[in-house]
Design an enzyme around this catalytic site. Structure first.
Site, mmCIF file in Angstrom:
data_model
loop_
_atom_site.group_PDB
_atom_site.id
_atom_site.type_symbol
_atom_site.label_atom_id
_atom_site.label_comp_id
_atom_site.label_asym_id
_atom_site.label_seq_id
_atom_site.Cartn_x
_atom_site.Cartn_y
_atom_site.Cartn_z
ATOM 1 N N HIS A 42 0.139 6.063 -5.893
ATOM 2 C CA HIS A 42 0.568 4.892 -6.669
ATOM 3 C C HIS A 42 -0.334 4.829 -7.910
ATOM 4 O O HIS A 42 -1.483 5.282 -7.873
ATOM 5 C CB HIS A 42 0.364 3.653 -5.785
ATOM 6 C CG HIS A 42 0.839 2.365 -6.358
ATOM 7 N ND1 HIS A 42 0.079 1.608 -7.212
ATOM 8 C CD2 HIS A 42 1.991 1.684 -6.178
ATOM 9 C CE1 HIS A 42 0.755 0.511 -7.534
ATOM 10 N NE2 HIS A 42 1.911 0.525 -6.919
ATOM 11 N N ASP B 299 -5.980 4.831 0.831
ATOM 12 C CA ASP B 299 -5.150 3.733 0.332
ATOM 13 C C ASP B 299 -4.183 3.377 1.465
ATOM 14 O O ASP B 299 -3.202 4.088 1.714
ATOM 15 C CB ASP B 299 -4.402 4.193 -0.929
ATOM 16 C CG ASP B 299 -3.383 3.148 -1.397
ATOM 17 O OD1 ASP B 299 -3.142 2.168 -0.668
ATOM 18 O OD2 ASP B 299 -2.821 3.340 -2.487
ATOM 19 N N GLN C 215 0.439 0.984 2.355
ATOM 20 C CA GLN C 215 1.725 1.150 3.054
ATOM 21 C C GLN C 215 1.545 1.559 4.512
ATOM 22 O O GLN C 215 2.542 1.828 5.189
ATOM 23 C CB GLN C 215 2.585 2.212 2.327
ATOM 24 C CG GLN C 215 2.928 1.884 0.901
ATOM 25 C CD GLN C 215 3.866 0.682 0.754
ATOM 26 O OE1 GLN C 215 4.427 0.164 1.730
ATOM 27 N NE2 GLN C 215 4.041 0.209 -0.463
ATOM 28 N N LYS D 60 1.597 -7.409 1.581
ATOM 29 C CA LYS D 60 2.509 -6.405 2.130
ATOM 30 C C LYS D 60 2.549 -6.460 3.649
ATOM 31 O O LYS D 60 3.143 -5.605 4.296
ATOM 32 C CB LYS D 60 2.083 -5.005 1.679
ATOM 33 C CG LYS D 60 2.301 -4.752 0.191
ATOM 34 C CD LYS D 60 2.028 -3.312 -0.141
ATOM 35 C CE LYS D 60 1.822 -3.064 -1.610
ATOM 36 N NZ LYS D 60 3.044 -3.079 -2.400
ATOM 37 N N CYS E 297 6.128 2.486 -9.366
ATOM 38 C CA CYS E 297 4.718 2.575 -9.782
ATOM 39 C C CYS E 297 4.110 3.913 -9.392
ATOM 40 O O CYS E 297 2.938 3.994 -9.011
ATOM 41 C CB CYS E 297 3.873 1.435 -9.212
ATOM 42 S SG CYS E 297 4.419 -0.181 -9.696
HETATM 43 N N1 7TS Z 1 -0.977 1.713 -3.101
HETATM 44 C C1 7TS Z 1 0.252 1.924 -2.624
HETATM 45 C C2 7TS Z 1 0.533 3.129 -1.776
HETATM 46 C C3 7TS Z 1 1.265 0.986 -2.898
HETATM 47 O O1 7TS Z 1 2.493 1.199 -2.411
HETATM 48 C C4 7TS Z 1 0.962 -0.146 -3.696
HETATM 49 C C5 7TS Z 1 2.021 -1.133 -4.090
HETATM 50 C C6 7TS Z 1 -0.344 -0.301 -4.147
HETATM 51 C C7 7TS Z 1 -1.284 0.652 -3.835
HETATM 52 C C8 7TS Z 1 -0.762 -1.486 -4.959
HETATM 53 O O2 7TS Z 1 -0.713 -2.637 -4.195
HETATM 54 P P1 7TS Z 1 -1.036 -4.051 -4.860
HETATM 55 O O3 7TS Z 1 -0.878 -5.016 -3.735
HETATM 56 O O4 7TS Z 1 -2.421 -3.972 -5.363
HETATM 57 O O5 7TS Z 1 -0.031 -4.245 -5.943
HETATM 58 N N2 7TS Z 1 3.322 -0.640 -4.045
HETATM 59 C C9 7TS Z 1 4.420 -1.232 -4.560
HETATM 60 C C10 7TS Z 1 5.694 -0.709 -4.401
HETATM 61 O O6 7TS Z 1 5.942 0.304 -3.779
HETATM 62 N N3 7TS Z 1 6.575 -1.500 -5.005
HETATM 63 O O7 7TS Z 1 5.906 -2.518 -5.573
HETATM 64 C C11 7TS Z 1 4.555 -2.358 -5.299
#
Ligand code: 7TS
Length: 407
Positions: free
Chosen positions: A121, A198, A201, A224, A363
């Site tokens: 990401h 990370d 997910q 999430k 992203c």
């Molecule tokens: N890493 C992964 C693998 C992600 O899928 C996401 C967000 C992030 C980091 C960042 O997370 P945040 O909470 O800091 O924003 N992924 C997604 C997505 O797949 N669609 O919208 C956000």
């Protein structure tokens, strides 16, 4: 076995209609919806116990501090990390920025390498790129195979005594691929590199044990996993956190402040500058209680079952191309393209049917380019409140879209 229809009853927003139809939510990889239990925990905190944390003298503010610290502890426990090993941030992005900043300040110099993968990401790419500009280290990427899995032999080839950090996603938000975090962390450790997982997910969907993985750091986001927005986590080994400089400076993260210098608070507060997001921590802790009641092993089992079902249905259409490995090797995320239709149009038509998916690059632009998907893809992602009818509704709408616009 998890009863998704019964679980869905706990989510007020899933009782709403969208475009006059039952709201079908298939975008949980972006953010999840919130159950009544989480909303009520936050409302109860603000209505009955809210006060400043670590900074007040009243009975109420002592209650707020106690509730915050209890929630903080519960959040770490979910991934088998102690209070001292659990730093609360705003989200995965902030956790990864903290690491890129603090690790590069402490360890990284010109000639050093940071090894990522091609399925990251943006939040696990851009912070490293930016600090590489400042500190002069190099960012490298381990490749992926044709089936959308991490190419472990390429990772092994690219790792060397120059590699100081290996930072990788546990589960791809585009391909759904689940990486062997324990094995990659071992490879990093053997090379003398710091490992960062990370878990944005993975932690919401499967049993993730920070200690069993053996990584140095694990990042994830509360929103999430049924929790509120604005609260994230960085679990890390105590000795690592101890040697790292703080990321943000100000109140609460200090021990003593003089006009000419300052000293730092104990862990984890050394990395938690400013008034904390107490309601966020309490909401996330309630979300964790909710997930534990379901049983986190059942969450992945349920999502796999849905993924297999969706795979069968989508491949049965004959005009849908799915990306990434077989259902047994992935989480509940399916990115796909419908022949002859731009992904944004697929998303737009599904919205007319009350169905939310995500479209675009998710992203992960470098990965999207690597896959040769110039217009990106459409993506459906599942969670505890999804059931077969959701997928049937989406597949039916995709079929109608193809009849209307496809080639
Ligand atoms: N890493 C992964 C693998 C992600 O899928 C996401 C967000 C992030 C980091 C960042 O997370 P945040 O909470 O800091 O924003 N992924 C997604 C997505 O797949 N669609 O919208 C956000």
């Amino acid at each position: 076995m998890l009863d998704a229809k019964k679980i869905a009853q706990d989510f007020p927003i899933l009782q709403k209609k969208s475009r006059g139809k039952r709201f079908v939510y298939l975008n949980s990889a972006a953010t999840t919806q919130k159950p009544r239990q989480v909303i009520e925990a936050i409302s109860d905190f603000y209505s009955n116990h809210h006060g400043t944390v670590h900074r007040g003298s009243s009975e109420i503010s002592a209650q707020a501090t106690e509730m915050f610290e209890k929630a903080h502890e519960n959040i770490g426990k979910f991934v088998n990390a102690s209070m001292q090993e659990t730093v609360l941030t705003r989200n995965t992005t902030e956790s990864l920025n903290l690491l890129a900043y603090s690790l590069s300040k402490k360890y990284l110099k010109p000639g050093d390498e940071v090894l990522l993968t091609k399925m990251e990401h943006h939040s696990n790419i851009v912070p490293w790129q930016q600090l590489a500009l400042e500190k002069g280290f190099t960012v490298k990427y381990a490749g992926i195979t044709k089936s959308g899995e991490l190419d472990i032999s390429d990772l092994q080839e690219k790792i060397s005594n120059k590699t100081k950090v290996v930072s990788f996603t546990h589960c791809s938000n585009v391909l759904g691929t689940i990486n062997d975090a324990k094995e990659i962390s071992r490879i990093a450790r053997d090379a003398g590199a710091i490992s960062i997982v990370d878990g944005a997910q993975s932690v919401p969907h499967m049993m993730v044990d920070f200690k069993k993985i053996g990584c140095d750091f694990l990042a994830f986001s509360g929103h999430k996993m049924l929790g509120p927005t604005g609260i994230g986590v960085l679990a890390g080994k105590k000795e690592r956190f101890e040697e790292l400089p703080p990321f943000l400076f100000g109140g609460d993260m200090i021990s003593e402040v003089f006009f000419d210098h300052s000293t730092w608070n104990d862990l984890p507060f050394k990395f938690e500058a400013g008034t904390p997001h107490s309601a966020g921590a309490i909401g996330l802790s309630a979300a964790i209680d909710y997930l534990e009641k379901i049983g986190i092993e059942d969450v992945l089992r349920h999502e796999r079952e849905l993924t297999k079902f969706a795979f069968e249905k989508l491949s049965g259409l004959g005009f849908v191309e799915m990306h990434g490995p077989i259902p047994e090797k992935r989480g509940g995320v399916i990115s796909f393209n419908v022949r002859g239709i731009h992904p944004h149009d697929v998303g737009g038509v599904l919205d007319e049917y009350g169905i939310e998916i995500r479209t675009g690059s998710h992203c992960a632009q470098p990965l999207t380019r690597e896959l040769g998907l110039e217009s990106g893809s459409a993506r459906m992602s599942f969670y505890v409140y999804n059931y077969r009818e959701d997928i049937e509704a989406a597949v039916e709408a995709i079929e109608k879209t193809f009849r209307l616009m496809g080639k």
